[in-house]
Design a protein around this motif. Structure first.
Motif, PDB file in Angstrom:
ATOM      1  N   ARG A  80       0.632  -1.278  -0.022  1.00  0.00           N
ATOM      2  CA  ARG A  80      -0.372   0.239   0.076  1.00  0.00           C
ATOM      3  C   ARG A  80       1.289   1.220   0.031  1.00  0.00           C
ATOM      4  NH1 ARG A  80      -4.192  -2.182   4.137  1.00  0.00           N
ATOM      5  NH2 ARG A  80      -5.905  -3.442   2.825  1.00  0.00           N
ATOM      6  N   ASN A  81       1.477   1.364   1.138  1.00  0.00           N
ATOM      7  CA  ASN A  81       2.597   2.641   1.262  1.00  0.00           C
ATOM      8  C   ASN A  81       3.732   3.155  -0.899  1.00  0.00           C
ATOM      9  OD1 ASN A  81       1.839   2.411   4.002  1.00  0.00           O
ATOM     10  ND2 ASN A  81       3.873   1.655   4.222  1.00  0.00           N
ATOM     11  N   ALA A  82       3.806   1.603  -1.024  1.00  0.00           N
ATOM     12  CA  ALA A  82       4.619   1.737  -1.844  1.00  0.00           C
ATOM     13  C   ALA A  82       3.856   2.320  -3.208  1.00  0.00           C
ATOM     14  CB  ALA A  82       6.025   0.425  -2.241  1.00  0.00           C
ATOM     15  N   PHE A  83       2.762   1.326  -3.859  1.00  0.00           N
ATOM     16  CA  PHE A  83       2.291   2.061  -4.830  1.00  0.00           C
ATOM     17  C   PHE A  83       1.765   3.396  -4.288  1.00  0.00           C
ATOM     18  CE2 PHE A  83       2.650  -2.142  -5.876  1.00  0.00           C
ATOM     19  CZ  PHE A  83       2.077  -1.914  -7.507  1.00  0.00           C
ATOM     20  N   GLN A  84       1.205   4.032  -3.046  1.00  0.00           N
ATOM     21  CA  GLN A  84       0.439   5.335  -3.008  1.00  0.00           C
ATOM     22  C   GLN A  84       1.630   6.345  -3.396  1.00  0.00           C
ATOM     23  OE1 GLN A  84       0.223   6.708   1.227  1.00  0.00           O
ATOM     24  NE2 GLN A  84      -1.663   7.210   0.601  1.00  0.00           N
ATOM     25  N   LEU A  85       2.709   6.110  -3.263  1.00  0.00           N
ATOM     26  CA  LEU A  85       3.838   7.264  -2.956  1.00  0.00           C
ATOM     27  C   LEU A  85       3.976   7.264  -4.257  1.00  0.00           C
ATOM     28  CD1 LEU A  85       6.540   8.378  -2.447  1.00  0.00           C
ATOM     29  CD2 LEU A  85       7.461   6.512  -2.126  1.00  0.00           C
ATOM     30  N   ARG A  86       4.331   5.952  -5.333  1.00  0.00           N
ATOM     31  CA  ARG A  86       4.147   5.350  -7.050  1.00  0.00           C
ATOM     32  C   ARG A  86       3.544   6.526  -7.178  1.00  0.00           C
ATOM     33  NH1 ARG A  86       3.029   0.671 -11.312  1.00  0.00           N
ATOM     34  NH2 ARG A  86       4.106   1.805 -12.736  1.00  0.00           N
ATOM     35  N   LYS A 162      11.266  -1.060  -4.164  1.00  0.00           N
ATOM     36  CA  LYS A 162      10.074  -2.093  -3.791  1.00  0.00           C
ATOM     37  C   LYS A 162       9.151  -2.982  -4.226  1.00  0.00           C
ATOM     38  CE  LYS A 162      11.473   0.636   0.104  1.00  0.00           C
ATOM     39  NZ  LYS A 162      11.519   2.588   0.883  1.00  0.00           N
ATOM     40  N   ILE A 163       8.937  -1.994  -5.314  1.00  0.00           N
ATOM     41  CA  ILE A 163       7.195  -1.894  -6.453  1.00  0.00           C
ATOM     42  C   ILE A 163       7.734  -3.668  -7.077  1.00  0.00           C
ATOM     43  CG2 ILE A 163       6.662  -1.861  -8.708  1.00  0.00           C
ATOM     44  CD1 ILE A 163       5.027   0.102  -6.299  1.00  0.00           C
ATOM     45  N   ARG A 164       8.866  -3.376  -7.598  1.00  0.00           N
ATOM     46  CA  ARG A 164       9.376  -4.758  -8.100  1.00  0.00           C
ATOM     47  C   ARG A 164       9.658  -5.968  -7.434  1.00  0.00           C
ATOM     48  NH1 ARG A 164      14.571  -2.859 -12.071  1.00  0.00           N
ATOM     49  NH2 ARG A 164      14.678  -5.026 -12.259  1.00  0.00           N
ATOM     50  N   LEU A 165       9.608  -5.415  -5.814  1.00  0.00           N
ATOM     51  CA  LEU A 165      10.167  -7.086  -5.107  1.00  0.00           C
ATOM     52  C   LEU A 165       8.047  -7.462  -4.590  1.00  0.00           C
ATOM     53  CD1 LEU A 165      12.627  -6.283  -2.480  1.00  0.00           C
ATOM     54  CD2 LEU A 165      12.823  -7.501  -4.078  1.00  0.00           C
ATOM     55  N   ILE A 166       7.732  -6.918  -4.890  1.00  0.00           N
ATOM     56  CA  ILE A 166       6.307  -7.748  -4.143  1.00  0.00           C
ATOM     57  C   ILE A 166       5.460  -8.003  -5.394  1.00  0.00           C
ATOM     58  CG2 ILE A 166       3.985  -6.461  -3.693  1.00  0.00           C
ATOM     59  CD1 ILE A 166       5.394  -4.160  -2.963  1.00  0.00           C
ATOM     60  N   ARG A 167       5.734  -9.355  -4.679  1.00  0.00           N
ATOM     61  CA  ARG A 167       4.961 -10.409  -5.524  1.00  0.00           C
ATOM     62  C   ARG A 167       5.362 -10.089  -6.721  1.00  0.00           C
ATOM     63  NH1 ARG A 167      -1.349 -11.311  -3.513  1.00  0.00           N
ATOM     64  NH2 ARG A 167      -1.065 -13.103  -4.828  1.00  0.00           N
ATOM     65  N   GLN A 168       6.707 -10.564  -7.451  1.00  0.00           N
ATOM     66  CA  GLN A 168       7.096 -10.749  -8.596  1.00  0.00           C
ATOM     67  C   GLN A 168       6.615 -11.185 -10.055  1.00  0.00           C
ATOM     68  OE1 GLN A 168      11.504 -11.369  -7.926  1.00  0.00           O
ATOM     69  NE2 GLN A 168      12.257  -9.017  -7.602  1.00  0.00           N
TER      70      GLN A 168
END
Length: 218
Positions: A80-86, A162-168
């Motif tokens: 949630r945090n990574a996609f919100q920042l993106r 971090k986005i790329r780490l999330i459920r790659q």
């Protein structure tokens, strides 16, 4: 970069760490010692010792008492945090790109996407998959960098790790996603060609929301 323009050992170690992370030689949540980082990255101990504070500052590792260093753990909060920042960064970048990007650049980006989209309709080869993934990252990086703000670009790059780490398996470019992702990009690019800020914002928001929901498995 160093003042002479050549990467320092710490920068080379950072790139090596990222490569091993993306190849899953280093896994989210894994505990590692300095010696293990030396072994997996192939970098000298001195470079690793210099690297660790940067990884900690970027939130890519943390020190756990009695256990050592732990690679960033992927959980709901991180997603949630990574996609919100993106979303925050890319909304601003999309507006700026829509207003100031040279027509030639926008047209070139669109033509490249059309080419990949047409090829994907005939079948997704490993070579096309790699090209599409690179183009996906490059497209978003280009819009972010168009703002001319090195701080924003730096924050975005770290968040992208971090986005790329999330459920790659869900967020990277899979063969069955090439056509749909290119279609989403084309909506953004068509709006950019028309210099339609509202349509461009709606398209980038929808594109990021699809990726976020895929990462959350909803």
């Amino acid at each position: 970069m160093s003042r002479m323009g050549s990467p320092t050992l710490r920068e080379k170690a950072y790139e090596a760490f990222k490569e091993r992370l993306f190849s899953r030689d280093i896994r989210p949540g894994q505990f590692l010692s300095q010696r293990e980082l030396v072994a997996v990255t192939g970098m000298p101990l001195g470079a690793i010792r210099e690297l660790i504070p940067r990884l900690e500052a970027d939130g890519l590792i943390k020190t756990v008492p009695q256990r050592g260093m732990q690679v960033a753990h992927v959980d709901i909060d991180l997603i949630r945090n990574a996609f919100q920042l993106r979303l925050i960064l890319e909304r601003e970048a999309t507006v700026e790109f829509c207003r100031s990007a040279p027509d030639e650049l926008v047209s070139t980006l669109r033509e490249e996407h059309v080419s990949v989209q047409r090829e994907a309709e005939k079948g997704v080869t490993p070579e096309l998959l790699e090209r599409a993934q690179h183009m996906d990252w490059m497209f978003h990086d280009t819009m972010i960098d168009s703002m001319g703000n090195s701080l924003i670009s730096s924050v975005y790059r770290v968040n992208s790790i971090k986005i790329r780490l999330i459920r790659q398996g869900d967020t990277r470019m899979l063969p069955e996603l090439v056509t749909s992702v290119m279609r989403e990009h084309m909506r953004i690019l068509d709006a950019l060609v028309a210099r339609d800020e509202r349509a461009a914002l709606e398209a980038i928001e929808a594109h990021i929301d699809v990726a976020r929901r895929r990462a959350l498995g909803v």
